[in-house]
Scaffold this active site. Sequence first.
Site, short mmCIF file in Angstrom:
data_model
loop_
_atom_site.label_atom_id
_atom_site.label_comp_id
_atom_site.label_asym_id
_atom_site.label_seq_id
_atom_site.Cartn_x
_atom_site.Cartn_y
_atom_site.Cartn_z
N GLY A 163 -9.27 -4.36 -8.02
CA GLY A 163 -8.89 -3.56 -9.17
C GLY A 163 -9.98 -3.16 -10.14
CD GLU B 200 -6.31 -9.39 -2.37
OE1 GLU B 200 -5.76 -8.48 -3.04
OE2 GLU B 200 -5.68 -10.27 -1.79
NE ARG C 35 -10.17 2.63 -7.88
CZ ARG C 35 -9.28 3.60 -7.68
NH1 ARG C 35 -9.67 4.85 -7.57
NH2 ARG C 35 -8.00 3.33 -7.61
NE ARG D 270 -8.94 8.44 -6.25
CZ ARG D 270 -9.48 8.68 -7.42
NH1 ARG D 270 -10.40 9.61 -7.56
NH2 ARG D 270 -9.13 7.97 -8.48
CE1 TYR E 65 -2.60 7.59 -7.18
CE2 TYR E 65 -4.63 8.31 -6.13
CZ TYR E 65 -3.48 7.56 -6.12
OH TYR E 65 -3.21 6.76 -5.03
CB CYS F 65 0.26 28.21 0.16
SG CYS F 65 -0.62 29.17 1.38
C1 PLP Z 1 -5.02 -1.82 -3.66
C2 PLP Z 1 -5.18 -3.29 -3.62
C3 PLP Z 1 -6.45 -3.85 -3.70
C4 PLP Z 1 -7.70 -3.05 -3.93
O1 PLP Z 1 -7.70 -2.38 -5.16
P1 PLP Z 1 -9.03 -1.66 -5.69
O2 PLP Z 1 -8.63 -1.08 -6.97
O3 PLP Z 1 -9.41 -0.64 -4.68
O4 PLP Z 1 -10.07 -2.72 -5.85
C5 PLP Z 1 -6.56 -5.23 -3.59
N1 PLP Z 1 -5.47 -6.02 -3.41
C6 PLP Z 1 -4.23 -5.50 -3.30
C7 PLP Z 1 -3.08 -6.41 -3.10
C8 PLP Z 1 -4.03 -4.12 -3.41
O5 PLP Z 1 -2.80 -3.63 -3.33
#
Ligand code: PLP
Length: 421
Positions: free
Chosen positions: A239, A275, A278, A314, A318, A346
Amino acid sequence: MDHFLYKNGALHAEDVAIADIAAQVGTPFYCYSTATLTRHYQLFTEALSPLPHLVCFAIKSLSNLAVLKTLADLGAGMDVVSAGEYLRAKAAGVPGDKIVFSGVGKTREEMQLALTGGIRQFNVESEPEMRALSQVAHGLGLIAPITIRVNPDVDAKTHEKISTGKKGDKFGIPISRAREVYAEAASLPGLEVVGIDVHIGSQLTALEPFETAYLKVAELTHALRADGHNIRRLDLGGGLGIPYARDNSAPPLPMEYGEMVKRTVGDLGCEIEIEPGRLISGNAGIMVSSVIYVKEGEDRDFLIIDAAMNDLVRPAMYGAHHDIIPLIEAEAGAEQRAFDIVGPICESGDTFAKGRNMPPLTEGALIAFRSAGAYGAVMASEYNSRPLVPEVLVRGDHFAVIRARPTFDEMLSRDTIPEWL
Ligand SMILES: *Cc1c(COP(=O)(O)O)cnc(C)c1O
């Protein structure tokens, strides 16, 4: 920082001129830098050291096998959310004990695949899922290592479509009910509780929501240990955001994130998993396109380009911003003009930027969308029967096509006309 820079006025990925790739591959295409992927992965491992840790790349952000192998060779684990991603991780050479399985709707087939193929842990998101996993594992005579994803009810202060840690979001179980759910987990056959999981959203630009969530996880760790659970791993999710516009105030750095992790959960004796998606892949990729027409409209001018919302969704999905730069560097002080930069599809939503100042560009000019590595190629489709956009990986002074553009024949041959028609 990334490795897409002008050299002698021409945009390069590391030591390869992007125009040379375009000449060979044709536009549009995605281009990734090995050096940037490597650097971003290493920033995280350095930030978490000396805590015992595993950086699990979120495959959903960029899932090409060559990218996964690049990261796997550095020692990365992987975070997967589907059978397909699990199989990608395995195909890239990631051992099962470095793969964590996330996602709100894992099917029994997916559970079986991962249990028999090897898995580090399942991040369980609900009680029905936990009971199903217990049945599947027990039926196979196996033990499923699990964490339970808790929803800490924290506002991640990000785009609503990628906020996941607030009450009312579909993810995880409310942290207030965690002790009850862990007690049930401990009583079920085929499950072994190994830790706690939390992931509050994507593209976070401040540490404070993470910090609030992690402090709640620390508190929960003590409570669950007191209840007799062996909490030895904390999966803190992904995240962390990236700068999409160069004039943005910069989001926190991995090093600052790592300091905060140590401050909040560093003294619990747990192995830390993160995890990130991005932050590893986003600025490691660009999308390259060329100008088909320069159209002078009544009250605005358009750059009509050969990439569209099906190649990079994107902005349409978003309202996301991408810096867009010419492959040939504009002269210092060159005159700029405002353009709406649009694709050929289109739909009015097929607009990448409105009123964007660009140097003078003519038909055939090449441009690059920066920060397009994450949630770019993976979200591409063949809408409007535009063949899936290809991908290229650069390392040093060479490059390779890591997913070729399908031919029209290949695209059409995936459809079947029934015999009776
Ligand atoms: C999407 C997601 C991530 C990665 O999020 P980033 O913003 O790309 O770092 C990690 N863990 C879970 C459970 C996710 O759904």
